[in-house]
Motif scaffolding. Structure first.
Motif, mmCIF file in Angstrom:
data_model
loop_
_atom_site.group_PDB
_atom_site.id
_atom_site.type_symbol
_atom_site.label_atom_id
_atom_site.label_comp_id
_atom_site.label_asym_id
_atom_site.label_seq_id
_atom_site.Cartn_x
_atom_site.Cartn_y
_atom_site.Cartn_z
ATOM 1 N N ILE A 80 0.829 -1.201 0.000
ATOM 2 C CA ILE A 80 0.000 0.000 0.000
ATOM 3 C C ILE A 80 0.862 1.250 0.000
ATOM 4 C CG2 ILE A 80 -1.764 1.274 1.298
ATOM 5 C CD1 ILE A 80 -2.417 -1.599 2.539
ATOM 6 N N GLN A 81 0.582 2.158 -0.930
ATOM 7 C CA GLN A 81 1.262 3.444 -0.949
ATOM 8 C C GLN A 81 0.235 4.570 -0.848
ATOM 9 O OE1 GLN A 81 4.567 4.392 -0.769
ATOM 10 N NE2 GLN A 81 3.558 6.363 -0.386
ATOM 11 N N GLY A 115 3.997 2.233 2.421
ATOM 12 C CA GLY A 115 5.016 3.243 2.149
ATOM 13 C C GLY A 115 4.777 4.520 2.928
ATOM 14 N N ARG A 116 5.812 5.332 3.059
ATOM 15 C CA ARG A 116 5.703 6.576 3.826
ATOM 16 C C ARG A 116 5.158 7.709 2.954
ATOM 17 N NH1 ARG A 116 11.111 6.102 2.401
ATOM 18 N NH2 ARG A 116 12.205 7.996 1.714
ATOM 19 N N HIS A 260 9.201 5.593 -2.486
ATOM 20 C CA HIS A 260 8.853 5.313 -1.092
ATOM 21 C C HIS A 260 8.275 3.905 -0.930
ATOM 22 C CE1 HIS A 260 8.731 9.751 0.412
ATOM 23 N NE2 HIS A 260 9.886 9.398 -0.134
ATOM 24 N N LEU A 261 7.540 3.455 -1.933
ATOM 25 C CA LEU A 261 7.044 2.080 -1.857
ATOM 26 C C LEU A 261 8.191 1.090 -2.071
ATOM 27 C CD1 LEU A 261 4.690 0.213 -1.395
ATOM 28 C CD2 LEU A 261 4.186 0.301 -3.845
ATOM 29 N N LYS A 262 9.110 1.421 -2.967
ATOM 30 C CA LYS A 262 10.281 0.562 -3.161
ATOM 31 C C LYS A 262 11.083 0.459 -1.868
ATOM 32 C CE LYS A 262 10.912 1.231 -8.141
ATOM 33 N NZ LYS A 262 11.815 1.749 -9.209
ATOM 34 N N ASP A 263 11.212 1.584 -1.151
ATOM 35 C CA ASP A 263 11.914 1.567 0.140
ATOM 36 C C ASP A 263 11.215 0.646 1.131
ATOM 37 O OD1 ASP A 263 13.720 3.402 -0.859
ATOM 38 O OD2 ASP A 263 12.833 5.140 0.155
ATOM 39 N N PRO A 278 20.750 -0.828 2.993
ATOM 40 C CA PRO A 278 20.018 0.240 3.675
ATOM 41 C C PRO A 278 18.545 0.209 3.344
ATOM 42 C CG PRO A 278 21.208 1.110 1.783
ATOM 43 C CD PRO A 278 21.634 -0.327 1.931
ATOM 44 N N ALA A 279 17.724 0.437 4.339
ATOM 45 C CA ALA A 279 16.276 0.528 4.137
ATOM 46 C C ALA A 279 15.795 1.832 4.737
ATOM 47 C CB ALA A 279 15.571 -0.648 4.801
ATOM 48 N N HIS A 280 14.894 2.507 4.040
ATOM 49 C CA HIS A 280 14.476 3.839 4.460
ATOM 50 C C HIS A 280 12.998 3.936 4.782
ATOM 51 C CE1 HIS A 280 18.438 4.879 3.141
ATOM 52 N NE2 HIS A 280 18.164 4.666 1.867
ATOM 53 N N ALA A 281 12.282 2.835 4.832
ATOM 54 C CA ALA A 281 10.838 2.890 5.085
ATOM 55 C C ALA A 281 10.570 3.182 6.546
ATOM 56 C CB ALA A 281 10.200 1.567 4.713
#
Length: 281
Positions: A80-81, A115-116, A260-263, A278-281
């Motif tokens: 979900i984004q 996603g954020r 953001h969804l890829k993260d 690295p992950a940024h979610a």
């Protein structure tokens, strides 16, 4: 082969033309970025869903109903984004609701993540600077700023620290004559008026800092009524022009939501021990 879906969630709009230009256009960017996923739509506003059904042939599901239909259709992976600008009440409530669904539907969906929003990460401790990235994406919508002209961003919401942070980040990016206010809180429109006076601006471009720039919002922003932002600026002696496009129409902004969804997907893989990095979610 498992069935996989991306659910793109937004507040929604009853303006069909705006829906196509902003929301549908953003959804199409996910179709390009995730060809192995089916892309679906959901709105968070039940009022918008109801009005849209009454005045058009478009039927849009709420988040819960959309997930039920995906489960019934045999999807085992749903990501979900939200097309939210900031982590406001709407986003927070939606994420809490989605998180509860993730926990309750573990047997139906093997994989699920969220996603954020557009603006969240500050660029600290190896995380991306969402503000800097969004500002760079918006530069295509900005006029050339001189000593006597300025840009004023109208943000939809109230008392969001993210919008005050956006003001600081604009200054950090060297965009000095750009100011931010919220429709119902802080930063305030009165504060913008003071800043315009201080820099001795003569011309102002009003830009709605929202996903979908509906006719209702544009009337609030730039209508002939005396309390619209445009009327108040003109009454203060400024020459005013208005940008009528929402952020959802900007391909560079669409690309941010996709990233953001890829993260979030990368973070999910790392939690499952499938990948390092690295992950940024």
């Amino acid at each position: 082969m498992s069935k996989k879906a991306v659910l793109v969630v937004s507040f929604g709009t009853i303006d069909i033309e705006v829906l196509k230009k902003s929301i549908e256009s953003a959804e199409n960017s996910f179709k390009v970025a995730f060809p192995e996923y089916d892309v679906h739509r959901a709105f968070t506003s039940q009022e918008v869903i109801k009005k849209l059904a009454e005045h058009s042939d478009l039927q849009v599901d709420g988040v819960g109903e959309a997930l039920k239909k995906l489960a019934a259709a045999g999807y085992t992976e749903v990501h979900i984004q939200p097309l939210s600008i900031v982590s406001d009440k709407t986003y927070t409530h939606s994420k809490e609701y989605i998180t509860s669904l993730i926990r309750s539907k573990e047997k139906e969906f093997k994989k699920m993540t969220v996603g954020r929003p557009l603006l969240l990460s500050l660029g600290l401790k190896g995380h991306p600077d969402d503000y800097h990235i969004a500002i760079e994406a918006m530069k295509t919508q900005l006029p050339e700023l001189g000593s006597e002209n300025a840009v004023v961003f109208m943000c939809n919401g109230s008392n969001q620290l993210e919008y005050a942070t956006l003001q600081l980040k604009l200054a950090d990016a060297g965009i000095k004559n750009a100011f931010v206010y919220t429709a119902e809180g802080y930063p305030t429109f009165e504060g913008v008026l003071r800043q315009l006076k201080e820099i001795k601006a003569r011309e102002v471009v009003l830009i709605p800092f929202v996903l979908a720039s509906s006719e209702h919002l544009l009337k609030y922003l730039a209508g002939d009524n005396v309390d619209s932002a445009k009327s108040r600026l003109e009454a203060a002696g400024y020459k005013v022009s208005v940008c009528r496009t929402g952020l959802g129409e900007n391909p560079a902004i669409q690309a941010i939501y996709v990233q953001h969804l890829k993260d979030a997907l990368l973070a999910l893989e790392m939690r499952h021990g499938q990948r390092k990095g690295p992950a940024h979610a």
